[in-house]
Structure formats: structure tokens, C-alpha cells
Design a protein around this motif. Structure first.
Motif, PDB file in Angstrom:
ATOM      1  N   ILE A  51       0.852  -1.190   0.000  1.00  0.00           N
ATOM      2  CA  ILE A  51       0.000   0.000   0.000  1.00  0.00           C
ATOM      3  C   ILE A  51       0.889   1.241   0.000  1.00  0.00           C
ATOM      4  O   ILE A  51       1.788   1.373   0.834  1.00  0.00           O
ATOM      5  CB  ILE A  51      -0.938  -0.001   1.223  1.00  0.00           C
ATOM      6  CG1 ILE A  51      -1.879  -1.199   1.122  1.00  0.00           C
ATOM      7  CG2 ILE A  51      -1.712   1.299   1.330  1.00  0.00           C
ATOM      8  CD1 ILE A  51      -2.723  -1.424   2.338  1.00  0.00           C
ATOM      9  N   GLN A  52       0.630   2.157  -0.931  1.00  0.00           N
ATOM     10  CA  GLN A  52       1.426   3.368  -1.070  1.00  0.00           C
ATOM     11  C   GLN A  52       0.907   4.508  -0.195  1.00  0.00           C
ATOM     12  O   GLN A  52       1.662   5.401   0.173  1.00  0.00           O
ATOM     13  CB  GLN A  52       1.441   3.817  -2.538  1.00  0.00           C
ATOM     14  CG  GLN A  52       1.997   2.770  -3.488  1.00  0.00           C
ATOM     15  CD  GLN A  52       3.428   2.389  -3.170  1.00  0.00           C
ATOM     16  OE1 GLN A  52       4.245   3.246  -2.862  1.00  0.00           O
ATOM     17  NE2 GLN A  52       3.743   1.111  -3.237  1.00  0.00           N
ATOM     18  N   ASP A  53      -0.372   4.488   0.133  1.00  0.00           N
ATOM     19  CA  ASP A  53      -0.988   5.558   0.916  1.00  0.00           C
ATOM     20  C   ASP A  53      -0.627   5.393   2.398  1.00  0.00           C
ATOM     21  O   ASP A  53      -1.062   4.453   3.060  1.00  0.00           O
ATOM     22  CB  ASP A  53      -2.510   5.512   0.735  1.00  0.00           C
ATOM     23  CG  ASP A  53      -3.219   6.690   1.371  1.00  0.00           C
ATOM     24  OD1 ASP A  53      -2.722   7.222   2.381  1.00  0.00           O
ATOM     25  OD2 ASP A  53      -4.286   7.066   0.851  1.00  0.00           O
ATOM     26  N   ASP A  54       0.187   6.319   2.922  1.00  0.00           N
ATOM     27  CA  ASP A  54       0.656   6.237   4.306  1.00  0.00           C
ATOM     28  C   ASP A  54      -0.482   6.278   5.315  1.00  0.00           C
ATOM     29  O   ASP A  54      -0.415   5.631   6.359  1.00  0.00           O
ATOM     30  CB  ASP A  54       1.656   7.352   4.610  1.00  0.00           C
ATOM     31  CG  ASP A  54       3.002   7.102   3.956  1.00  0.00           C
ATOM     32  OD1 ASP A  54       3.336   5.923   3.694  1.00  0.00           O
ATOM     33  OD2 ASP A  54       3.728   8.080   3.709  1.00  0.00           O
ATOM     34  N   LEU A  55      -1.532   7.032   5.026  1.00  0.00           N
ATOM     35  CA  LEU A  55      -2.670   7.139   5.944  1.00  0.00           C
ATOM     36  C   LEU A  55      -3.365   5.785   6.100  1.00  0.00           C
ATOM     37  O   LEU A  55      -3.650   5.349   7.228  1.00  0.00           O
ATOM     38  CB  LEU A  55      -3.662   8.191   5.444  1.00  0.00           C
ATOM     39  CG  LEU A  55      -4.830   8.517   6.368  1.00  0.00           C
ATOM     40  CD1 LEU A  55      -4.315   9.057   7.697  1.00  0.00           C
ATOM     41  CD2 LEU A  55      -5.751   9.530   5.712  1.00  0.00           C
ATOM     42  N   ILE A  56      -3.603   5.103   4.987  1.00  0.00           N
ATOM     43  CA  ILE A  56      -4.233   3.781   5.043  1.00  0.00           C
ATOM     44  C   ILE A  56      -3.314   2.785   5.737  1.00  0.00           C
ATOM     45  O   ILE A  56      -3.751   1.981   6.558  1.00  0.00           O
ATOM     46  CB  ILE A  56      -4.599   3.286   3.624  1.00  0.00           C
ATOM     47  CG1 ILE A  56      -5.699   4.176   3.029  1.00  0.00           C
ATOM     48  CG2 ILE A  56      -5.044   1.828   3.645  1.00  0.00           C
ATOM     49  CD1 ILE A  56      -6.002   3.894   1.579  1.00  0.00           C
ATOM     50  N   LEU A  57      -2.036   2.841   5.412  1.00  0.00           N
ATOM     51  CA  LEU A  57      -1.062   1.942   6.022  1.00  0.00           C
ATOM     52  C   LEU A  57      -1.018   2.123   7.542  1.00  0.00           C
ATOM     53  O   LEU A  57      -1.023   1.143   8.294  1.00  0.00           O
ATOM     54  CB  LEU A  57       0.315   2.176   5.404  1.00  0.00           C
ATOM     55  CG  LEU A  57       1.361   1.102   5.600  1.00  0.00           C
ATOM     56  CD1 LEU A  57       0.867  -0.248   5.130  1.00  0.00           C
ATOM     57  CD2 LEU A  57       2.635   1.483   4.869  1.00  0.00           C
ATOM     58  N   LYS A  58      -1.010   3.364   7.999  1.00  0.00           N
ATOM     59  CA  LYS A  58      -0.999   3.639   9.444  1.00  0.00           C
ATOM     60  C   LYS A  58      -2.274   3.139  10.110  1.00  0.00           C
ATOM     61  O   LYS A  58      -2.237   2.595  11.217  1.00  0.00           O
ATOM     62  CB  LYS A  58      -0.832   5.136   9.702  1.00  0.00           C
ATOM     63  CG  LYS A  58       0.571   5.631   9.453  1.00  0.00           C
ATOM     64  CD  LYS A  58       0.690   7.117   9.689  1.00  0.00           C
ATOM     65  CE  LYS A  58       2.079   7.610   9.344  1.00  0.00           C
ATOM     66  NZ  LYS A  58       2.240   9.048   9.518  1.00  0.00           N
ATOM     67  N   LEU A  60      -4.212   0.625   9.105  1.00  0.00           N
ATOM     68  CA  LEU A  60      -4.153  -0.831   9.182  1.00  0.00           C
ATOM     69  C   LEU A  60      -3.223  -1.282  10.310  1.00  0.00           C
ATOM     70  O   LEU A  60      -3.551  -2.198  11.067  1.00  0.00           O
ATOM     71  CB  LEU A  60      -3.691  -1.422   7.850  1.00  0.00           C
ATOM     72  CG  LEU A  60      -4.685  -1.352   6.698  1.00  0.00           C
ATOM     73  CD1 LEU A  60      -4.034  -1.830   5.404  1.00  0.00           C
ATOM     74  CD2 LEU A  60      -5.939  -2.148   6.989  1.00  0.00           C
ATOM     75  N   LYS A  61      -2.070  -0.635  10.408  1.00  0.00           N
ATOM     76  CA  LYS A  61      -1.125  -0.984  11.475  1.00  0.00           C
ATOM     77  C   LYS A  61      -1.724  -0.746  12.853  1.00  0.00           C
ATOM     78  O   LYS A  61      -1.539  -1.544  13.767  1.00  0.00           O
ATOM     79  CB  LYS A  61       0.178  -0.197  11.316  1.00  0.00           C
ATOM     80  CG  LYS A  61       1.056  -0.716  10.207  1.00  0.00           C
ATOM     81  CD  LYS A  61       2.355   0.065  10.125  1.00  0.00           C
ATOM     82  CE  LYS A  61       3.228  -0.471   9.011  1.00  0.00           C
ATOM     83  NZ  LYS A  61       4.497   0.237   8.897  1.00  0.00           N
ATOM     84  N   SER A  62      -2.469   0.356  13.010  1.00  0.00           N
ATOM     85  CA  SER A  62      -3.083   0.658  14.315  1.00  0.00           C
ATOM     86  C   SER A  62      -4.140  -0.376  14.691  1.00  0.00           C
ATOM     87  O   SER A  62      -4.420  -0.581  15.865  1.00  0.00           O
ATOM     88  CB  SER A  62      -3.687   2.063  14.319  1.00  0.00           C
ATOM     89  OG  SER A  62      -4.860   2.094  13.528  1.00  0.00           O
ATOM     90  N   LEU A  63      -4.713  -1.032  13.668  1.00  0.00           N
ATOM     91  CA  LEU A  63      -5.712  -2.076  13.922  1.00  0.00           C
ATOM     92  C   LEU A  63      -5.074  -3.463  14.055  1.00  0.00           C
ATOM     93  O   LEU A  63      -5.760  -4.458  14.234  1.00  0.00           O
ATOM     94  CB  LEU A  63      -6.751  -2.093  12.796  1.00  0.00           C
ATOM     95  CG  LEU A  63      -7.632  -0.855  12.710  1.00  0.00           C
ATOM     96  CD1 LEU A  63      -8.421  -0.868  11.410  1.00  0.00           C
ATOM     97  CD2 LEU A  63      -8.571  -0.778  13.903  1.00  0.00           C
TER      98      LEU A  63
END
Length: 105
Positions: A51-58, A60-63
Motif C-alpha cells: 500500500i502506497q498511501d501512508d494514511l491507510i497503512l498507518k 491498518l497498522k493501528s488495527l
């Protein structure tokens, strides 16, 4: 082809012939794929996330959706729902296509 005939063939042709014989009788299985190729109820362990979008990546990681997480595809239609632990997530198709898993058999 007889043994004598094989010896008269060009070496590259012989190697191709040998490769075809080996691959015809070698069993194989799909053990890894993009998450969008899983069937409902199948599980996989996340191996990578492209995933290139940092907001989505963060998010997902937080979940807890990170490499090594076991996930289950709960639903494909009308929206894709995955389960990680006790969390159910409605995930966009683009995100699902960017998550790669090793299938748990």
C-alpha cells in the motif's frame, strides 16, 4: 523418443524436452497470493503489504493488520470484509489487492 534419438537431438532441445517431462509430473500448489484471491472462509498470514498511501497503512497498522497477522476473508460481496483476531474490517478493493498472504491450509 528412443534413447538413441535423444542423443542425436540438439542439447537445447533435449533440455527443453527434459524440462517439459519434469514439469508435467511435478505436483504444485498455490500457497501465496493477493488477499483478493481468497475465497470466503479461507485464512492467510500477511506476508507483505504494498500500500502506497501512508494514511491507510498507518490505519491498518493501528488495527493490528501487519506482516504475520492471520486474517480470514469473511465476505466478498457487496463489500470485502476481513477478520483479524476479533476485529471485522470493511476493506476497499484497492487495499485488498495490495495485501499479500500465505494461505493457511
Amino acid at each position: 523418443m528412443m534413447k538413441d534419438e535423444l542423443l542425436k537431438v540438439h542439447p537445447s532441445s533435449f533440455m527443453l524436452y527434459l524440462f517439459l517431462i519434469v514439469t508435467m509430473f511435478t505436483p504444485f500448489s498455490v500457497t501465496g497470493c493477493s488477499l483478493d484471491l481468497l475465497q470466503v472462509g479461507e485464512q492467510g498470514i500477511i506476508t507483505s503489504c504494498k500500500i502506497q498511501d501512508d494514511l491507510i497503512l498507518k490505519k491498518l497498522k493501528s488495527l493490528g493488520i501487519t506482516t504475520g497477522t492471520v486474517i480470514t476473508l469473511e465476505q466478498q460481496f457487496p463489500s470485502l470484509i476481513i477478520k483479524a483476531g476479533k476485529i471485522l474490517l470493511d476493506v476497499e478493493k484497492e487495499v485488498v489487492c495490495a495485501i499479500y498472504v500465505r494461505i493457511i491450509v
